[in-house]
Design a protein around this motif. Structure first.
Motif, mmCIF file in Angstrom:
data_model
loop_
_atom_site.group_PDB
_atom_site.id
_atom_site.type_symbol
_atom_site.label_atom_id
_atom_site.label_comp_id
_atom_site.label_asym_id
_atom_site.label_seq_id
_atom_site.Cartn_x
_atom_site.Cartn_y
_atom_site.Cartn_z
ATOM 1 N N ALA A 259 0.876 -1.169 0.000
ATOM 2 C CA ALA A 259 0.000 0.000 0.000
ATOM 3 C C ALA A 259 0.915 1.221 0.000
ATOM 4 C CB ALA A 259 -0.924 0.007 1.211
ATOM 5 N N ARG A 260 1.148 1.780 -1.185
ATOM 6 C CA ARG A 260 2.198 2.786 -1.357
ATOM 7 C C ARG A 260 1.650 3.995 -2.103
ATOM 8 N NH1 ARG A 260 5.905 -0.433 -3.556
ATOM 9 N NH2 ARG A 260 5.246 0.020 -5.701
ATOM 10 N N TYR A 261 2.202 5.157 -1.764
ATOM 11 C CA TYR A 261 1.841 6.415 -2.421
ATOM 12 C C TYR A 261 3.135 7.075 -2.888
ATOM 13 C CZ TYR A 261 -0.205 11.105 -3.072
ATOM 14 O OH TYR A 261 -0.629 12.306 -3.600
ATOM 15 N N GLU A 262 3.203 7.443 -4.181
ATOM 16 C CA GLU A 262 4.401 8.038 -4.754
ATOM 17 C C GLU A 262 4.040 9.341 -5.463
ATOM 18 O OE1 GLU A 262 6.897 4.856 -6.844
ATOM 19 O OE2 GLU A 262 4.950 3.863 -6.548
ATOM 20 N N THR A 263 4.959 10.287 -5.391
ATOM 21 C CA THR A 263 4.770 11.555 -6.098
ATOM 22 C C THR A 263 6.028 11.876 -6.896
ATOM 23 O OG1 THR A 263 5.661 12.961 -4.335
ATOM 24 C CG2 THR A 263 3.307 12.403 -4.236
ATOM 25 N N GLN A 270 3.616 16.571 -13.328
ATOM 26 C CA GLN A 270 3.402 16.325 -11.900
ATOM 27 C C GLN A 270 2.584 15.037 -11.804
ATOM 28 O OE1 GLN A 270 1.440 20.019 -10.784
ATOM 29 N NE2 GLN A 270 3.304 20.719 -9.758
ATOM 30 N N SER A 271 3.142 14.066 -11.121
ATOM 31 C CA SER A 271 2.530 12.734 -11.125
ATOM 32 C C SER A 271 2.249 12.271 -9.702
ATOM 33 C CB SER A 271 3.478 11.735 -11.812
ATOM 34 O OG SER A 271 2.911 10.446 -11.857
ATOM 35 N N ARG A 272 1.088 11.623 -9.543
ATOM 36 C CA ARG A 272 0.703 11.000 -8.272
ATOM 37 C C ARG A 272 0.335 9.547 -8.556
ATOM 38 N NH1 ARG A 272 2.853 14.922 -7.487
ATOM 39 N NH2 ARG A 272 2.210 16.801 -6.341
ATOM 40 N N ARG A 273 0.896 8.627 -7.792
ATOM 41 C CA ARG A 273 0.677 7.213 -8.066
ATOM 42 C C ARG A 273 0.292 6.477 -6.788
ATOM 43 N NH1 ARG A 273 4.434 3.205 -11.685
ATOM 44 N NH2 ARG A 273 3.291 1.274 -11.256
ATOM 45 N N VAL A 274 -0.732 5.636 -6.891
ATOM 46 C CA VAL A 274 -1.198 4.824 -5.779
ATOM 47 C C VAL A 274 -1.087 3.352 -6.183
ATOM 48 C CG1 VAL A 274 -3.194 4.150 -4.376
ATOM 49 C CG2 VAL A 274 -2.745 6.577 -4.865
ATOM 50 N N THR A 275 -0.497 2.546 -5.307
ATOM 51 C CA THR A 275 -0.391 1.106 -5.540
ATOM 52 C C THR A 275 -0.984 0.366 -4.347
ATOM 53 O OG1 THR A 275 1.654 1.404 -6.812
ATOM 54 C CG2 THR A 275 1.168 -0.826 -6.014
ATOM 55 N N GLN A 276 -1.956 -0.469 -4.614
ATOM 56 C CA GLN A 276 -2.547 -1.360 -3.615
ATOM 57 C C GLN A 276 -2.503 -2.771 -4.184
ATOM 58 O OE1 GLN A 276 -6.305 1.094 -3.387
ATOM 59 N NE2 GLN A 276 -6.041 0.690 -1.189
ATOM 60 N N LEU A 289 -2.190 9.589 -11.714
ATOM 61 C CA LEU A 289 -2.816 10.844 -12.101
ATOM 62 C C LEU A 289 -1.699 11.814 -12.454
ATOM 63 C CD1 LEU A 289 -5.412 12.571 -12.349
ATOM 64 C CD2 LEU A 289 -5.007 13.296 -9.987
ATOM 65 N N ASP A 290 -1.714 12.309 -13.686
ATOM 66 C CA ASP A 290 -0.630 13.145 -14.179
ATOM 67 C C ASP A 290 -1.174 14.465 -14.713
ATOM 68 O OD1 ASP A 290 1.652 11.044 -14.146
ATOM 69 O OD2 ASP A 290 0.055 10.055 -15.271
ATOM 70 N N ARG A 291 -0.515 15.538 -14.328
ATOM 71 C CA ARG A 291 -0.778 16.854 -14.917
ATOM 72 C C ARG A 291 0.460 17.239 -15.704
ATOM 73 N NH1 ARG A 291 -1.716 19.467 -10.735
ATOM 74 N NH2 ARG A 291 -3.984 19.722 -10.802
ATOM 75 N N VAL A 292 0.314 17.427 -17.013
ATOM 76 C CA VAL A 292 1.463 17.690 -17.866
ATOM 77 C C VAL A 292 1.421 19.116 -18.393
ATOM 78 C CG1 VAL A 292 1.685 15.274 -18.516
ATOM 79 C CG2 VAL A 292 0.271 16.786 -19.903
ATOM 80 N N ALA A 293 2.521 19.530 -19.023
ATOM 81 C CA ALA A 293 2.674 20.934 -19.398
ATOM 82 C C ALA A 293 1.802 21.344 -20.573
ATOM 83 C CB ALA A 293 4.147 21.214 -19.720
ATOM 84 N N LEU A 294 1.556 20.418 -21.505
ATOM 85 C CA LEU A 294 0.819 20.755 -22.719
ATOM 86 C C LEU A 294 -0.260 19.709 -22.985
ATOM 87 C CD1 LEU A 294 3.827 21.666 -25.059
ATOM 88 C CD2 LEU A 294 2.328 23.272 -23.864
ATOM 89 N N VAL A 295 -1.337 20.149 -23.611
ATOM 90 C CA VAL A 295 -2.408 19.222 -23.968
ATOM 91 C C VAL A 295 -1.896 18.145 -24.910
ATOM 92 C CG1 VAL A 295 -4.619 19.015 -25.164
ATOM 93 C CG2 VAL A 295 -4.240 20.924 -23.592
ATOM 94 N N SER A 296 -1.005 18.510 -25.836
ATOM 95 C CA SER A 296 -0.461 17.514 -26.773
ATOM 96 C C SER A 296 0.303 16.424 -26.038
ATOM 97 C CB SER A 296 0.442 18.196 -27.801
ATOM 98 O OG SER A 296 1.495 18.902 -27.159
ATOM 99 N N PHE A 297 1.019 16.800 -24.957
ATOM 100 C CA PHE A 297 1.699 15.796 -24.149
ATOM 101 C C PHE A 297 0.687 14.873 -23.470
ATOM 102 C CE2 PHE A 297 5.565 18.773 -23.369
ATOM 103 C CZ PHE A 297 6.049 18.460 -24.639
ATOM 104 N N ALA A 298 -0.409 15.464 -22.979
ATOM 105 C CA ALA A 298 -1.441 14.664 -22.320
ATOM 106 C C ALA A 298 -2.064 13.662 -23.297
ATOM 107 C CB ALA A 298 -2.511 15.566 -21.732
ATOM 108 N N GLU A 299 -2.315 14.098 -24.508
ATOM 109 C CA GLU A 299 -2.879 13.199 -25.507
ATOM 110 C C GLU A 299 -1.923 12.048 -25.808
ATOM 111 O OE1 GLU A 299 -3.519 15.895 -28.687
ATOM 112 O OE2 GLU A 299 -5.499 16.570 -27.965
ATOM 113 N N ALA A 300 -0.618 12.357 -25.930
ATOM 114 C CA ALA A 300 0.375 11.318 -26.206
ATOM 115 C C ALA A 300 0.491 10.345 -25.038
ATOM 116 C CB ALA A 300 1.731 11.952 -26.506
#
Length: 374
Positions: A259-263, A270-276, A289-300
């Motif tokens: 049960a781990r939480y990583e950032t 900016q990434s947040r990861r949960v593992t159970q 859950l990731d927030r990226v700099a550009l919409v094109s990066f998010a789509e990729a």
């Protein structure tokens, strides 16, 4: 007063005439070459005028080399070590004959040097390309977009610039030796450049090299410091996922093995990861859950996550969603192994679960997570 000292030396080793002139200047200042390595080390002598010659190595067999050294010594030339693939000779007798009687004879020695330089450049080029390919192996891992966003772009850029520079230096070396050989074969003596200018050029290269290394080391440190890991019980609320307790309360009941939480906070993501995870009875959730700099990066990134799951489960059922709460969304299922992936603007949520619960029943929860972390 120190008897030994290091000096920043010219590094265009194909420009033998300029290096000879520089070594002669040092002798006039009271320093004679002792060892040529990362930097040139000199020992103190009485300042004097002398001649210095760089003689290409390995163009003779052992017996011929011994005979040549005896002849040079009888002529008044003192062997003083090696520099790259040259032997360095000093002569303090102004009346002594030169090592070579004419430029045409000298051209033969540089012809042998050219063949050796070509062989070395080819071998080092192959090794360099192999090393570069290993640095880019992440491009074929199925996670190239994620690696790029998490900072590998800077390392890949460094590798590209380094390879281009090394290839350019190898080309300049071969071209410089070939040009010198042709000049000598035409009967034109070896030209000598400005030693001070050559040293300044090397100083600029050295500053650029150390700056690049410092920037790379600093970037690696930034990447390392951007990561944080903690037990899930210590994670801030709310969690960036629909947890196993919400997906399948019965499966989440027994104690979990992991049960781990990583950032990770980087320049582009900016990434947040949960593992159970639990072995028996088997149940798991891996959410990112990731927030990226550009919409094109998010789509990729969205396409990459979906593609990676389909590569692992090519026969899985794919259900594309038309839901106004997501710009893109899909639920993919292969038995108990399921993936929910969604993009909203620059946000990407992916949740891979091993559970009997259908992830389609939790779209409200996934939408709430994306809204919460906008």
């Amino acid at each position: 007063m120190k008897d030994r000292r290091r000096f920043l030396a010219p590094r265009d080793l194909w420009d033998a005439g300029t290096i000879e002139a520089w070594l002669e200047e040092k002798a006039a200042q009271g320093w004679i070459l002792e060892k040529w390595g990362i930097s040139a080390r000199f020992e103190r002598i009485d300042p004097c005028r002398c001649r210095v010659r760089l003689d290409p190595k390995d163009r003779r067999n052992r017996q011929q080399q011994a005979e040549a050294e005896t002849l040079y010594r009888d002529m008044g030339w003192r062997w003083n070590g090696t520099l790259w693939f040259y032997d360095v000779y000093y002569c303090f007798d102004p009346t002594a004959s030169d090592l070579y009687t004419d430029p045409e004879t000298q051209a033969w020695a540089w012809g042998k040097l050219l063949k050796r330089a070509l062989w070395r450049s080819g071998l080092s080029g192959l090794l360099l390309l192999l090393w570069a390919a290993l640095q880019f192996d992440g491009l074929w891992s199925g996670h190239a977009v994620q690696l790029f966003l998490m900072g590998m772009w800077a390392i890949w850029l460094f590798v590209i610039l380094y390879v281009v520079r090394e290839v350019w230096e190898a080309v300049r070396t071969v071209w410089g030796i070939r040009r010198l050989k042709r000049r000598l074969a035409a009967g034109v003596p070896m030209e000598r450049g400005d030693p001070a200018r050559a040293v300044r050029r090397q100083r600029i290269r050295q500053i650029a090299d150390w700056t690049a290394i410092a920037l790379l080391a600093g970037w690696i440190l930034v990447i390392a410091c951007g990561r944080e890991e903690m037990p899930l019980s210590d994670a801030p609320s709310p969690l960036p996922c629909v947890a196993l307790e919400a997906l399948d309360p019965e499966a989440a009941g027994p104690e979990l093995d992991i049960a781990r939480y990583e950032t990770f906070d980087g320049l582009l993501i900016q990434s947040r990861r949960v593992t159970q995870f639990r072995w028996q009875p088997s149940a798991s959730v891996q959410a990112e859950l990731d927030r990226v700099a550009l919409v094109s990066f998010a789509e990729a990134l969205y396409r990459e996550r979906v593609g990676a799951f389909l590569d692992a489960w090519p026969n899985a059922e794919v259900r594309e969603l038309t839901d106004g709460r997501f710009d893109q969304a899909v639920v993919i299922g292969a038995g108990k192994n399921q993936l929910f992936a969604a993009r909203l603007g620059r946000m990407v949520l992916t949740e891979r679960a091993e559970t009997d619960t259908d992830l389609m029943d939790h779209l409200d929860g996934f939408a709430a997570v994306l809204v919460e972390f906008q």
